[in-house]
Design an enzyme around this catalytic site. Structure first.
Site, mmCIF file in Angstrom:
data_model
loop_
_atom_site.group_PDB
_atom_site.id
_atom_site.type_symbol
_atom_site.label_atom_id
_atom_site.label_comp_id
_atom_site.label_asym_id
_atom_site.label_seq_id
_atom_site.Cartn_x
_atom_site.Cartn_y
_atom_site.Cartn_z
ATOM 1 C CB ALA A 257 -0.911 0.010 1.229
ATOM 2 C CE LYS B 196 12.996 6.406 13.809
ATOM 3 N NZ LYS B 196 13.651 5.890 12.617
ATOM 4 N N GLY C 117 22.732 13.855 1.995
ATOM 5 C CA GLY C 117 21.529 13.019 2.127
ATOM 6 C C GLY C 117 21.368 12.404 3.510
ATOM 7 C CE LYS D 260 16.264 5.838 15.649
ATOM 8 N NZ LYS D 260 17.331 6.504 14.882
HETATM 9 N N1 LIG Z 1 14.746 5.537 6.272
HETATM 10 C C1 LIG Z 1 15.457 4.802 7.131
HETATM 11 O O1 LIG Z 1 16.652 4.566 6.932
HETATM 12 C C2 LIG Z 1 14.785 4.235 8.358
HETATM 13 C C3 LIG Z 1 15.546 3.494 9.277
HETATM 14 C C4 LIG Z 1 14.910 2.907 10.384
HETATM 15 C C5 LIG Z 1 13.559 3.105 10.568
HETATM 16 N N2 LIG Z 1 12.842 3.879 9.666
HETATM 17 C C6 LIG Z 1 11.413 4.037 9.890
HETATM 18 O O2 LIG Z 1 10.744 3.360 8.835
HETATM 19 C C7 LIG Z 1 9.510 4.012 8.542
HETATM 20 C C8 LIG Z 1 9.471 4.358 7.055
HETATM 21 O O3 LIG Z 1 10.521 5.257 6.760
HETATM 22 P P1 LIG Z 1 10.909 5.617 5.259
HETATM 23 O O4 LIG Z 1 12.192 6.374 5.342
HETATM 24 O O5 LIG Z 1 10.838 4.421 4.382
HETATM 25 O O6 LIG Z 1 9.722 6.624 4.884
HETATM 26 P P2 LIG Z 1 9.347 7.188 3.432
HETATM 27 O O7 LIG Z 1 10.501 7.038 2.506
HETATM 28 O O8 LIG Z 1 8.747 8.522 3.651
HETATM 29 O O9 LIG Z 1 8.196 6.191 2.923
HETATM 30 C C9 LIG Z 1 6.908 6.176 3.456
HETATM 31 C C10 LIG Z 1 6.042 5.275 2.595
HETATM 32 O O10 LIG Z 1 4.754 5.174 3.213
HETATM 33 C C11 LIG Z 1 3.741 5.482 2.264
HETATM 34 N N3 LIG Z 1 2.643 6.144 2.964
HETATM 35 C C12 LIG Z 1 2.723 7.204 3.798
HETATM 36 N N4 LIG Z 1 1.481 7.512 4.244
HETATM 37 C C13 LIG Z 1 0.629 6.631 3.677
HETATM 38 C C14 LIG Z 1 -0.767 6.435 3.744
HETATM 39 N N5 LIG Z 1 -1.536 7.243 4.478
HETATM 40 N N6 LIG Z 1 -1.319 5.412 3.029
HETATM 41 C C15 LIG Z 1 -0.532 4.602 2.274
HETATM 42 N N7 LIG Z 1 0.813 4.726 2.177
HETATM 43 C C16 LIG Z 1 1.376 5.734 2.875
HETATM 44 C C17 LIG Z 1 4.402 6.405 1.243
HETATM 45 O O11 LIG Z 1 3.685 6.313 0.014
HETATM 46 P P3 LIG Z 1 4.185 7.109 -1.318
HETATM 47 O O12 LIG Z 1 5.435 6.414 -1.733
HETATM 48 O O13 LIG Z 1 3.104 6.937 -2.288
HETATM 49 O O14 LIG Z 1 4.408 8.518 -0.873
HETATM 50 C C18 LIG Z 1 5.815 5.803 1.185
HETATM 51 O O15 LIG Z 1 5.850 4.749 0.265
HETATM 52 C C19 LIG Z 1 9.443 5.213 9.486
HETATM 53 O O16 LIG Z 1 8.721 4.866 10.638
HETATM 54 C C20 LIG Z 1 10.900 5.458 9.834
HETATM 55 O O17 LIG Z 1 11.053 6.099 11.106
HETATM 56 C C21 LIG Z 1 13.438 4.434 8.592
#
Ligand SMILES: NC(=O)c1ccc[n+]([C@@H]2O[C@H](COP(=O)([O-])OP(=O)(O)OC[C@H]3O[C@@H](n4cnc5c(N)ncnc54)[C@H](OP(=O)(O)O)[C@@H]3O)[C@@H](O)[C@H]2O)c1
Length: 443
Positions: free
Chosen positions: A45, A107, A189, A207
């Site tokens: 999704a 988290k 980045g 965390k």
């Molecule tokens: N990035 C990291 O390295 C990392 C590391 C550890 C933990 N995390 C955690 O992992 C989680 C995701 O992080 P991320 O960096 O992958 O975030 P991200 O790149 O912003 O991706 C979020 C995804 O969720 C989708 N989304 C958001 N709201 C939605 C909704 N209402 N309905 C359906 N889909 C929805 C977005 O869809 P669209 O693509 O269509 O916009 C996107 O695909 C977070 O909780 C973050 O704290 C991230």
């Protein structure tokens, strides 16, 4: 339960979700070999199916309706990888109520709503797993939950935010000021356009709350812990830290004091240059844990990023698939404790540490004696002083002190009085010193 495969659905296909989708598809045979049956990706999704992604999954897997996954009886494991509180919280609670196991990397969700989520999971006899929520690719959750389950944890110290560690490393190595180091992190980045959540410490604090629950069986509220970011640190402090034999890190800490009271805090700290965490540079994360039986251990690795984080999510999925197949869900309680305690960490005013203080004073005789007098009155003893003469044409000089251990309450009172002196012309910089991080048994 489908006996020929375990089906998973992803909520989100951003940085983390795309990495997870990629592993589920490209490493399918390898996972099958390890698990003994396929881990099958049923649906993903997203908000907008036409968005560009770090890795592009087959179009037919994408949906904009999360309820094609949540509550779908053909999907056993739901991975919440969207982030934020809503709609993530509602979707996770609905998945649990529908009997689906949940994996999350979120988290913030667990730190703020963990109790409700874990209680619901226990009531519905499903699991919530969250290895990716702390320190990305480092298996810190399993280590505290299972590997060290027989240890009373004396303390742990963590570098839990890659953005701030990158900024601090650049300030240490190159003498950059905070704004320049932040701009460099954004260019590379490592920092968001709005970096507040990282640089003011909230991401690391979330965390810290989760690790504290695993280490001590106490899930503190954010309001009960001291949280302080890195934006006020100056190049001068890095210069004096080096001169004094320290490095500055944003440290997440939980420990029990000598009376057994819990201390939980997150703030910049000076660590000895030979400490286990001092050499952890760039965007890396690390956690130094001291247990009564194991002694001191260090876990170190990538704290974020598409594939390291996906590695942790996949580990949870494999474990859930095995648990579901063996019909032994909740083999280990979500936080590793059979019940959480209602204990609250002690207030920051009662915490005692050593301190680095940098006063900005007028270069006049008697200033040091006046400040030392105030500290003596409060029972705070000074371990070391660095006093520089003013450059020609300048009136203000830094006056740096290292103190022995003192209570935060006394230190705050002493600093308030000192900062009111006419000869002290800026509010004083305070950085706590954590000698306990020193490497034990180092040559
Ligand atoms: N990035 C990291 O390295 C990392 C590391 C550890 C933990 N995390 C955690 O992992 C989680 C995701 O992080 P991320 O960096 O992958 O975030 P991200 O790149 O912003 O991706 C979020 C995804 O969720 C989708 N989304 C958001 N709201 C939605 C909704 N209402 N309905 C359906 N889909 C929805 C977005 O869809 P669209 O693509 O269509 O916009 C996107 O695909 C977070 O909780 C973050 O704290 C991230």
């Amino acid at each position: 339960m489908n006996t020929s495969q375990t089906t998973v659905g992803l909520l989100g296909c951003g940085n983390v979700g795309a990495g997870v989708a990629r592993m589920l598809i490209e490493d399918r045979d390898f996972i099958n070999q390890k698990l003994g049956w396929p881990l099958s990706l049923a649906k993903i999704a997203v908000r907008d199916a036409s968005s560009r992604r770090p890795w592009t999954p087959p179009r037919e897997l994408l949906t904009t309706d999360p309820y094609e996954i949540v509550g779908n009886p053909d999907i056993e494991v739901v991975a919440e990888l969207m982030g934020g509180i809503e709609p993530a919280r509602t979707l996770v609670m609905k998945a649990i109520a529908s009997g689906q196991h949940v994996v999350t990397a979120n988290k913030a969700l667990l730190a703020l709503h963990g109790r409700e989520i874990f209680e619901a999971a226990a009531a519905h006899k499903v699991e919530v797993m969250f290895e990716a929520a702390v320190a990305g690719g480092i298996p810190i959750i399993r280590t505290l939950k299972e590997g060290l389950s027989a240890n009373r944890i004396h303390y742990f110290f963590g570098i839990l935010n890659g953005t701030t560690n990158y900024i601090l490393s650049r300030m240490t190595r190159e003498g950059l000021d905070f704004a320049t180091a932040l701009a460099a992190a954004q260019k590379a980045g490592y920092a968001e356009a709005d970096p507040t959540f990282d640089v003011e410490g909230f991401d690391a604090a979330h965390k810290l709350i989760i690790l504290t629950a695993l280490a001590y069986g106490v899930l503190p509220s954010l309001d009960d812990i001291h949280v302080e970011g890195i934006s006020r640190l100056t190049p001068e402090d890095f210069h004096f830290a080096r001169e004094l034999g320290f490095v500055i890190k944003l440290l997440a800490m939980s420990s029990r004091d000598q009376e057994g009271r819990l201390e939980v805090r997150l703030h910049p700290a000076m660590l000895p240059q030979d400490s286990l965490l001092a050499g952890i540079g760039g965007a890396m994360n690390a956690v130094h844990i001291s247990g009564h039986a194991v002694g001191d251990i260090l876990l170190n690795g990538p704290g974020a990023g598409m594939m390291p984080t996906a590695s942790s999510v996949l580990a949870d999925m494999v474990e859930l698939a095995r648990a579901a197949r063996a019909n032994c869900s909740a083999r280990v309680p979500a936080l590793g404790w059979c019940r959480l305690s209602d204990e609250r960490p002690k207030p920051m005013s009662e915490v005692s540490t050593a301190y680095y203080l940098r006063f900005t004073v007028l270069d006049r005789p008697g200033v040091l004696a006046r400040i030392a007098g105030i500290f003596a009155e409060k029972g705070i003893s000074i371990a070391q002083v660095i006093q520089k003469s003013a450059a020609p044409g300048e009136e203000a000089v830094p006056l740096v002190m290292l103190t022995h251990t003192a209570a935060e309450r006394d230190m705050n009172a002493a600093l308030k009085e000192a900062d009111d002196l006419d000869s002290v012309i800026e509010s004083t910089m305070l950085i706590r010193v954590e000698e306990r991080c020193a490497a034990r048994g180092a040559a």
